[in-house]
Each structure stands twice: as C-alpha cells, then as structure tokens.
Design an enzyme around this catalytic site. Structure first.
Site, short mmCIF file in Angstrom:
data_model
loop_
_atom_site.label_atom_id
_atom_site.label_comp_id
_atom_site.label_asym_id
_atom_site.label_seq_id
_atom_site.Cartn_x
_atom_site.Cartn_y
_atom_site.Cartn_z
N ASP A 97 -9.93 3.06 2.30
CA ASP A 97 -10.04 2.48 3.66
C ASP A 97 -10.61 3.51 4.62
O ASP A 97 -11.49 3.20 5.44
CB ASP A 97 -8.66 2.04 4.17
CG ASP A 97 -8.22 0.71 3.56
OD1 ASP A 97 -9.10 -0.09 3.19
OD2 ASP A 97 -7.00 0.49 3.43
N LYS A 152 0.81 -1.22 0.00
CA LYS A 152 0.00 0.00 0.00
C LYS A 152 0.85 1.28 0.00
O LYS A 152 0.42 2.31 -0.49
CB LYS A 152 -0.95 0.01 1.20
CG LYS A 152 -2.10 -0.97 1.08
CD LYS A 152 -3.08 -0.81 2.23
CE LYS A 152 -4.19 -1.83 2.15
NZ LYS A 152 -5.19 -1.68 3.21
N ASN A 154 0.22 1.92 20.81
CA ASN A 154 0.96 0.81 20.21
C ASN A 154 1.92 0.24 21.23
O ASN A 154 2.27 0.91 22.20
CB ASN A 154 1.75 1.28 18.98
CG ASN A 154 1.89 0.19 17.93
OD1 ASN A 154 1.02 -0.68 17.81
ND2 ASN A 154 2.99 0.20 17.19
N GLY A 204 -1.00 0.02 8.97
CA GLY A 204 -1.69 0.65 7.84
C GLY A 204 -3.14 0.96 8.14
O GLY A 204 -3.64 2.06 7.82
P1 NAP Z 1 -0.26 -4.02 10.22
O1 NAP Z 1 0.13 -2.90 9.34
O2 NAP Z 1 0.53 -5.27 10.23
O3 NAP Z 1 -0.37 -3.45 11.73
C1 NAP Z 1 -0.73 -4.29 12.77
C2 NAP Z 1 -0.78 -3.48 14.06
O4 NAP Z 1 -1.23 -4.36 15.07
C3 NAP Z 1 0.58 -2.95 14.50
O5 NAP Z 1 0.42 -1.71 15.11
C4 NAP Z 1 1.01 -4.01 15.52
O6 NAP Z 1 1.86 -3.52 16.53
C5 NAP Z 1 -0.31 -4.32 16.18
N1 NAP Z 1 -0.26 -5.61 16.84
C6 NAP Z 1 -0.13 -6.82 16.29
N2 NAP Z 1 -0.12 -7.76 17.26
C7 NAP Z 1 -0.26 -7.12 18.44
C8 NAP Z 1 -0.32 -7.53 19.80
N3 NAP Z 1 -0.24 -8.81 20.13
N4 NAP Z 1 -0.46 -6.60 20.73
C9 NAP Z 1 -0.54 -5.30 20.42
N5 NAP Z 1 -0.49 -4.84 19.16
C10 NAP Z 1 -0.35 -5.74 18.18
O7 NAP Z 1 -1.76 -4.51 9.88
P2 NAP Z 1 -2.95 -3.59 9.35
O8 NAP Z 1 -3.01 -3.64 7.88
O9 NAP Z 1 -2.89 -2.29 10.04
O10 NAP Z 1 -4.21 -4.46 9.85
C11 NAP Z 1 -4.56 -4.54 11.22
C12 NAP Z 1 -5.86 -5.30 11.37
O11 NAP Z 1 -6.92 -4.61 10.73
C13 NAP Z 1 -5.84 -6.69 10.74
O12 NAP Z 1 -6.55 -7.57 11.56
C14 NAP Z 1 -6.56 -6.50 9.44
O13 NAP Z 1 -7.19 -7.69 8.99
C15 NAP Z 1 -7.58 -5.46 9.83
N6 NAP Z 1 -8.01 -4.66 8.70
C16 NAP Z 1 -9.33 -4.66 8.44
C17 NAP Z 1 -9.80 -3.89 7.40
C18 NAP Z 1 -11.25 -3.88 7.14
O14 NAP Z 1 -11.65 -3.42 6.08
N7 NAP Z 1 -12.06 -4.35 8.04
C19 NAP Z 1 -8.92 -3.13 6.62
C20 NAP Z 1 -7.57 -3.15 6.92
C21 NAP Z 1 -7.13 -3.94 7.96
P3 NAP Z 1 3.45 -3.47 16.32
O15 NAP Z 1 3.71 -2.25 15.53
O16 NAP Z 1 3.93 -3.40 17.73
O17 NAP Z 1 3.85 -4.74 15.63
#
Ligand code: NAP
Length: 476
Positions: A105, A69, A152, A132
């Site tokens: 998004d 992205k 975070n 993201g």
């Molecule tokens: P990403 O860029 O990989 O970011 C993940 C975030 O979650 C990071 O800030 C990470 O923290 C944090 N995290 C992961 N494991 C954790 C834990 N055990 N404790 C605390 N923080 C934790 O992923 P993303 O694209 O932002 O997506 C995040 C979630 O949103 C996913 O589940 C995805 O499926 C969902 N999502 C949904 C939609 C929708 O349309 N509904 C759209 C986009 C994303 P660190 O920086 O410390 O690793």
C-alpha cells in the site's frame, strides 16, 4: 483450469466488491501465466485456518484486506521491514511453505505520486484519517521526507497520536497528530502542499460529502483522495475547481496490486492492463447500481432493512446476510457519522437528539432508493414515519426481536455508547424504551424474527428462509 495452475487469493471480509480478482487475472492472462486469482471471504475466526490452508495447499500468494491486515502478522513466518514499521501486511508470498508478509500500500501510494511527478521530500502534508490506509500513506510520506500532520476525529484522536508516535520513532521530519475540526483544518491547510483523504468520506453511497471546505483548497496544493468509488469524489471536484493538482484512489489501488503481482511472479507488472481492468470494474459497478434501480411501476424489493432495538444484532446479522446474499451492507448510523463528520455521541452532545433525527432522515433519503442493500438501521429509525415509508419502497423490513434480558446482557458486553439512554445499565429504563418502541417495530415489519438465543449466523439463515417464503407469498 489448466494442470499445474498457481493460485493467488484475496482473504478479507467482505471481499465481494473487490477489483483485485479482475485486475490480477487480466495481468496473469496478459503475461501468459498459468495463475488464477480468487477472492475468499474469511472472517476473524477462520483467518488462522485460512493461512494454514494456504500454506498446506501451496497457494502462491495472498492479498490480505480489511479486517485482517494487522491480525495476520503473527500467523506469518516473517515480514519485511516496511510492514514491520507500518504494522500491517497486505501481500504474502509463499516461498516453499515459508510465508513472508509485505505491504505494497505504501509503495503503491508513492508510485501514484511519482506517476504525477510529485516528490514529497521537504513538503508539508496533511493526512485525514488514522486507519490502516492512513498508516501506509503517512509512512510513505515520512519515508520520502515530508512532514506530516495526521488529523482524526476528536473521539479517536488517540489513534492518530499512536500513529504519529510510531512514525516519529524513525522519522527525520516532524509528525504530528491533531483533532479533525474546522479550526485545525483551516490552520493546517493554509500551509499544506499535499492533502490526502485517507478516510472513507466521499465514498459511495455518501459521495456528495467532503471533509474539506472548498475555500481551503488552493491551486498550489496536490490533493490525493484514496477513495476510488466514485473516481471523482467531491473533494477532487472541489480541488479541480480550485485549480489544484489531483490524484484519485484508483492509481494507488492499481499500483499496490501491480507491486503484489511483481512479488508473486518476479515479473514486471502490466500496469496499463491492470488499470484498464480496474476502470472496467468501476464502470460495471456504476452500471450495476444504475441498472439495479427499480423500473417505474415494478414492485421488486431488492433490499433488506433490519430494524430492532440496540443490541439486537442488526449490524452483525446484517454483515452475514450481506455476505450470503451478495448485497451491499450499509450501516445507517455509520453513514450519518460520515455525513456529519462526527460521531453519534458527538452529534447528541453538541446538537441534541433532534439534530440527530434530522440527519437520520437525510441518510435514509440518501440510501432508500439504492437497490440490493442490507441496511442495518439505528434503533430509533422507526420513530419517523417518513423514514419507514422511504425504506419500505425498496426494502423488505425485518424486525430482529430479542427479549429485554438478552438485550441488557448484550449491551453490557458491548462498550458502545448509547446516547438515547441516560443509564444503559438501568434495566427499568431499557425496559421502558423497549416497550415504547416495540409497537413501532411490529407495525412496520414485513417479517419478525425472534433471535433470542440464536447465533447471528442462525438468525441470518432464518431471515433468508423467511425472505424466500415472503417473496413466494407476495408473488402468489
Ligand atoms: P479504516 O481503517 O476503517 O479507517 C477509516 C478512517 O476514516 C478512520 O480514521 C476514521 O476515523 C475515518 N473516518 C471515517 N468516517 C469519518 C468521518 N465521517 N469523519 C472523519 N473521519 C472519518 O479504513 P482504511 O482502510 O484506512 O480506508 C480508508 C479509506 O481509504 C477507504 O475509503 C478505503 O476504501 C480507502 N483505501 C483506498 C486504497 C487505495 O488503494 N486507493 C487503499 C486502502 C484504503 P475514526 O478513527 O474516527 O473512526
């Protein structure tokens, strides 16, 4: 395919689990459009070629997903103001060879809020996570006039601070970044109107986890979980119990897709059709998981567990293997972090190796029964027999053997913390640990692959060949 068909594509890695093809094809069909939507797995090294290919082939529109992205932006001709501010693109429109990037998004999140009559203006919001999704959601909240606290994990608080700083540049309301810990959660949630989980915590297979204690959820809150698989996460169940209003991640997923549809076709999106299709996909997904559970007495092993020393390439090879076999990649160490709400180095320093090994046993127990996975195991998983007995029930265990010199080289080129070593650069210490663990790896392996000097792609290919032989041998 009818002549003159217009093609839209999803580019990402992985894309196999995406609901977008089903959602968009249902929408095209509903509107009688001669369009088709396909998903294409594109890794980092091929993204530029894929974008140029899309331009050359006259692909009408693209969706861009993880991990491209941000990196796609310089490859496009222009991007709109929203993606400029967010710093990420998830939709591209090809207008006569000119590729313009958008981010749906953020607007998808806003639409989902509006669907529940929630207006964020003047509200106080807490967003968990700084990836993201958090960026898009925090932007949408700030744009709508909500003050935002981004939380975070301490180890990566800088990510949240960068995000808050960027948003503060154009925000008329306060944006703050703080560490995600129990004290801060308690303090912030006491005065929060909107809570958004923008982390992957709660997602299958770690579905029984939530970052927020039930006691901190209040009836006046709106709780929005971006996770959509499962639809009802633990956080949302707890919020329901507390009497709070809730929104699940499917709403945002549907709306970001609907807005992309509108950008490509210029038509009003059939949102209801897209939602129904997404729900069907979710249902199929859960049914597949249930059906794929091993029938009693039948010895079919549909998963692959990769074991080996740190630096042996389990995750990279696992990712390629998952792509080639259509299985789901599970990184055991990542699951432990999700369950614990802290990084592995944090677990080691706060509670020691024993606590980590206990968490590892729990994580193995959680995933060992789920079929059709490629499980990238931590280097020390073999130290507990109970782990290996559980894994071997459903998985063929593959040992990735690499000689110690190459392990040293790989470890030095990767700046990952190795909490089990006092000094990861000390060849004697590394050699000692390799020699100690080697007999464990060998004794549990169904297949051993010497991947010294092989690329990850070649190693994955070799594993697939050896798995076929292994299956034939075991059938015969
Ligand atoms: P990403 O860029 O990989 O970011 C993940 C975030 O979650 C990071 O800030 C990470 O923290 C944090 N995290 C992961 N494991 C954790 C834990 N055990 N404790 C605390 N923080 C934790 O992923 P993303 O694209 O932002 O997506 C995040 C979630 O949103 C996913 O589940 C995805 O499926 C969902 N999502 C949904 C939609 C929708 O349309 N509904 C759209 C986009 C994303 P660190 O920086 O410390 O690793």
């Amino acid at each position: 395919m009818k002549p003159g068909v217009k093609i839209c594509a999803l580019l990402g890695d992985p894309v196999e689990q995406s609901f977008s093809p089903a959602m968009h094809n249902a929408a095209f069909s509903d509107k009688g459009l001669n369009y088709i939507y396909v998903a294409s797995r594109v890794d980092d090294t091929s993204l530029k070629a894929a974008i140029e290919g899309a331009r050359a082939l006259g692909i009408a529109g693209l969706n861009i997903t993880i991990p491209h992205k941000v990196s796609v932006i310089p490859m496009l001709d222009e991007i709109d103001d929203v993606s400029q501010r967010i710093g990420a693109v998830n939709t591209v429109v090809n207008n006569g060879g000119v590729l313009k990037g958008y981010n749906t998004d953020a607007a998808g999140f806003t639409k989902a809020l509006a669907g529940k009559n929630v207006n964020p203006e003047g509200k106080r919001a807490v967003v968990l996570g700084a990836g993201g999704a958090s960026m898009a959601v925090s932007y949408a909240l700030v744009e709508a006039g909500a003050s935002v606290v981004i939380m975070n994990r301490l180890a990566r608080l800088d990510e949240a601070s960068r995000l808050a700083h960027k948003l503060s540049d154009f925000s008329r309301v306060p944006v703050e970044a703080i560490a995600l810990n129990p004290q801060n959660l308690e303090r912030s949630l006491a005065k929060t109107d909107i809570l958004v989980n923008a982390t992957s915590v709660g997602m299958h297979p770690g579905k029984n986890h939530s970052l927020v204690p039930e006691s901190l959820l209040r009836p006046e809150m709106l709780v929005f979980d971006l996770v959509y698989n499962p639809l009802q996460t633990k956080l949302l169940s707890d919020a329901d119990q507390a009497g709070a209003q809730t929104i699940n991640g499917l709403e945002m997923l549907v709306w970001q897709g609907a807005l992309a549809f509108e950008l490509w076709t210029g038509l009003a999106p059939p949102v209801g059709i897209m939602r129904t299709q997404a729900l069907k996909e979710l249902e199929n997904n859960s049914l597949n998981i249930t059906r794929r559970r091993k029938p009693a007495g039948q010895k079919v092993k549909s998963s692959i567990a990769l074991i080996g020393f740190m630096g042996s390439g389990k995750t990279t090879v696992g990712r390629i293997l998952a792509g080639k076999t259509g299985k789901r990649l599970v990184e055991l160490d990542r699951l432990i972090e999700i369950n614990a709400g802290s990084t592995i180095p944090e677990i080691f320093s706060a509670r020691g190796e024993t606590a980590f090994r206990e968490a590892e046993i729990d994580a193995v127990k959680e995933i060992a029964e789920v079929p059709n996975q490629v499980i990238s195991c931590g280097g020390g998983v073999v130290l507990n027999k109970i782990n290996m007995d559980r894994l071997k029930e459903n998985a063929v265990v593959v040992y990735l053997e690499v000689n110690t010199d190459e392990i040293m080289q790989r470890m030095q080129s990767q700046s990952i913390e190795k909490p089990v070593l006092n000094d990861p650069c000390d060849p004697d210490e590394v050699r000692q640990l390799v020699n100690f663990r080697e007999p464990f790896y060998r004794s549990y392996a169904d297949i051993s692959i010497n991947s010294t000097g092989l690329t990850a792609e070649d190693t994955a290919q070799e594993i697939i060949l050896r798995l076929k032989n292994h299956a034939l041998h075991n059938q015969g």
